[in-house]
Design a protein around this motif. Structure first.
Motif, PDB file in Angstrom:
ATOM      1  N   ALA A  41      -1.367  -8.239  14.164  1.00  0.00           N
ATOM      2  CA  ALA A  41       0.172  -8.444  15.493  1.00  0.00           C
ATOM      3  C   ALA A  41       0.137  -9.416  15.165  1.00  0.00           C
ATOM      4  N   ARG A  42       1.629 -10.070  15.800  1.00  0.00           N
ATOM      5  CA  ARG A  42       2.382 -11.471  15.819  1.00  0.00           C
ATOM      6  C   ARG A  42       1.355 -11.810  17.226  1.00  0.00           C
ATOM      7  N   HIS A  43       0.539 -12.530  17.215  1.00  0.00           N
ATOM      8  CA  HIS A  43       0.880 -13.124  18.630  1.00  0.00           C
ATOM      9  C   HIS A  43       1.612 -14.737  19.224  1.00  0.00           C
ATOM     10  N   TYR A  44       2.081 -15.125  20.130  1.00  0.00           N
ATOM     11  CA  TYR A  44       3.223 -16.830  19.562  1.00  0.00           C
ATOM     12  C   TYR A  44       2.289 -17.352  21.451  1.00  0.00           C
ATOM     13  N   PHE A  45       2.125 -18.951  20.479  1.00  0.00           N
ATOM     14  CA  PHE A  45       1.126 -19.578  21.785  1.00  0.00           C
ATOM     15  C   PHE A  45       2.122 -20.407  21.882  1.00  0.00           C
ATOM     16  N   CYS A  46       2.444 -20.709  23.353  1.00  0.00           N
ATOM     17  CA  CYS A  46       3.603 -22.535  23.833  1.00  0.00           C
ATOM     18  C   CYS A  46       2.695 -23.142  23.077  1.00  0.00           C
ATOM     19  N   ASP A  47       3.483 -24.353  24.025  1.00  0.00           N
ATOM     20  CA  ASP A  47       2.887 -25.951  23.480  1.00  0.00           C
ATOM     21  C   ASP A  47       1.557 -26.135  24.027  1.00  0.00           C
ATOM     22  N   ALA A  48       1.364 -25.669  24.812  1.00  0.00           N
ATOM     23  CA  ALA A  48       0.452 -26.237  26.412  1.00  0.00           C
ATOM     24  C   ALA A  48      -0.693 -25.246  25.559  1.00  0.00           C
ATOM     25  N   CYS A  49      -0.493 -23.984  25.547  1.00  0.00           N
ATOM     26  CA  CYS A  49      -1.066 -23.481  25.529  1.00  0.00           C
ATOM     27  C   CYS A  49      -2.130 -23.794  24.093  1.00  0.00           C
ATOM     28  N   ALA A  50      -1.187 -23.674  22.795  1.00  0.00           N
ATOM     29  CA  ALA A  50      -2.178 -24.117  21.854  1.00  0.00           C
ATOM     30  C   ALA A  50      -2.597 -25.406  21.766  1.00  0.00           C
ATOM     31  N   ARG A  51      -1.916 -26.227  22.065  1.00  0.00           N
ATOM     32  CA  ARG A  51      -2.441 -27.663  22.728  1.00  0.00           C
ATOM     33  C   ARG A  51      -3.799 -27.998  23.160  1.00  0.00           C
ATOM     34  N   ALA A  52      -3.956 -26.785  24.319  1.00  0.00           N
ATOM     35  CA  ALA A  52      -5.376 -26.588  24.616  1.00  0.00           C
ATOM     36  C   ALA A  52      -6.190 -26.045  24.207  1.00  0.00           C
ATOM     37  N   ASN A  53      -6.068 -24.890  22.725  1.00  0.00           N
ATOM     38  CA  ASN A  53      -6.653 -24.470  22.529  1.00  0.00           C
ATOM     39  C   ASN A  53      -6.713 -25.057  20.485  1.00  0.00           C
ATOM     40  N   ILE A  54      -6.649 -25.987  20.423  1.00  0.00           N
ATOM     41  CA  ILE A  54      -6.436 -26.850  19.129  1.00  0.00           C
ATOM     42  C   ILE A  54      -7.377 -26.587  17.926  1.00  0.00           C
ATOM     43  N   ARG A  55      -8.401 -26.760  18.866  1.00  0.00           N
ATOM     44  CA  ARG A  55      -9.469 -26.554  18.082  1.00  0.00           C
ATOM     45  C   ARG A  55      -9.927 -24.754  17.656  1.00  0.00           C
ATOM     46  N   ALA A  56      -9.726 -23.689  18.548  1.00  0.00           N
ATOM     47  CA  ALA A  56     -10.255 -22.556  18.669  1.00  0.00           C
ATOM     48  C   ALA A  56      -9.557 -21.976  17.019  1.00  0.00           C
ATOM     49  N   ILE A  57      -7.809 -23.198  17.312  1.00  0.00           N
ATOM     50  CA  ILE A  57      -7.170 -22.568  16.438  1.00  0.00           C
ATOM     51  C   ILE A  57      -7.172 -22.333  15.367  1.00  0.00           C
ATOM     52  N   GLU A  58      -7.642 -24.095  14.289  1.00  0.00           N
ATOM     53  CA  GLU A  58      -8.068 -24.077  13.907  1.00  0.00           C
ATOM     54  C   GLU A  58      -8.971 -23.881  13.365  1.00  0.00           C
ATOM     55  N   GLY A  59      -9.653 -23.371  13.535  1.00  0.00           N
ATOM     56  CA  GLY A  59     -10.843 -22.710  13.224  1.00  0.00           C
ATOM     57  C   GLY A  59     -11.245 -21.392  12.548  1.00  0.00           C
ATOM     58  N   ARG A  60      -9.310 -20.734  12.818  1.00  0.00           N
ATOM     59  CA  ARG A  60      -9.221 -19.425  12.712  1.00  0.00           C
ATOM     60  C   ARG A  60      -9.890 -18.889  13.719  1.00  0.00           C
ATOM     61  N   LEU A  61     -10.367 -18.782  14.692  1.00  0.00           N
ATOM     62  CA  LEU A  61     -10.883 -17.887  15.639  1.00  0.00           C
ATOM     63  C   LEU A  61      -9.457 -16.632  16.689  1.00  0.00           C
ATOM     64  N   ASP A  62      -9.830 -15.708  16.508  1.00  0.00           N
ATOM     65  CA  ASP A  62      -9.267 -14.522  17.422  1.00  0.00           C
ATOM     66  C   ASP A  62      -8.884 -15.139  18.972  1.00  0.00           C
ATOM     67  N   SER A  63      -7.625 -15.166  19.072  1.00  0.00           N
ATOM     68  CA  SER A  63      -7.521 -15.659  20.746  1.00  0.00           C
ATOM     69  C   SER A  63      -8.554 -14.947  22.254  1.00  0.00           C
ATOM     70  N   THR A  64      -9.254 -14.043  21.508  1.00  0.00           N
ATOM     71  CA  THR A  64     -10.000 -13.167  22.380  1.00  0.00           C
ATOM     72  C   THR A  64     -11.106 -13.887  22.317  1.00  0.00           C
ATOM     73  N   TRP A  65     -11.602 -15.031  22.052  1.00  0.00           N
ATOM     74  CA  TRP A  65     -12.444 -16.021  21.473  1.00  0.00           C
ATOM     75  C   TRP A  65     -12.516 -16.634  22.348  1.00  0.00           C
ATOM     76  N   TRP A  66     -11.342 -17.600  22.805  1.00  0.00           N
ATOM     77  CA  TRP A  66     -10.765 -18.672  23.907  1.00  0.00           C
ATOM     78  C   TRP A  66     -11.303 -18.954  24.960  1.00  0.00           C
TER      79      TRP A  66
END
Length: 66
Positions: A41-66
């Motif tokens: 499933a596709r999930h979209y994250f706004c600029d603010a949420c993506a910026r706040a969780n950039i390390r988790a995103i780069e680590g390829r963690l599912d959003s449930t882990w952040w």
């Protein structure tokens, strides 16, 4: 970005995209937002949420882990 989403983002009547984290809405699929595919499933994250969780995103963690 695939052709279908690109065309949707260009149309003025495009439906709103919601941030999967905070619920912020935007028309179409904003090019500055982050898109993540989790469990098919596709999930979209706004600029603010993506910026706040950039390390988790780069680590390829599912959003449930952040």
């Amino acid at each position: 970005m695939d052709r279908q989403n690109h065309d949707t983002a260009q149309r003025p009547d495009a439906e709103a995209t919601l941030c999967a984290r905070c619920g912020t809405s935007a028309k179409g699929a904003p090019p500055t937002w982050t898109c993540s595919v989790e469990n098919g499933a596709r999930h979209y994250f706004c600029d603010a949420c993506a910026r706040a969780n950039i390390r988790a995103i780069e680590g390829r963690l599912d959003s449930t882990w952040w």
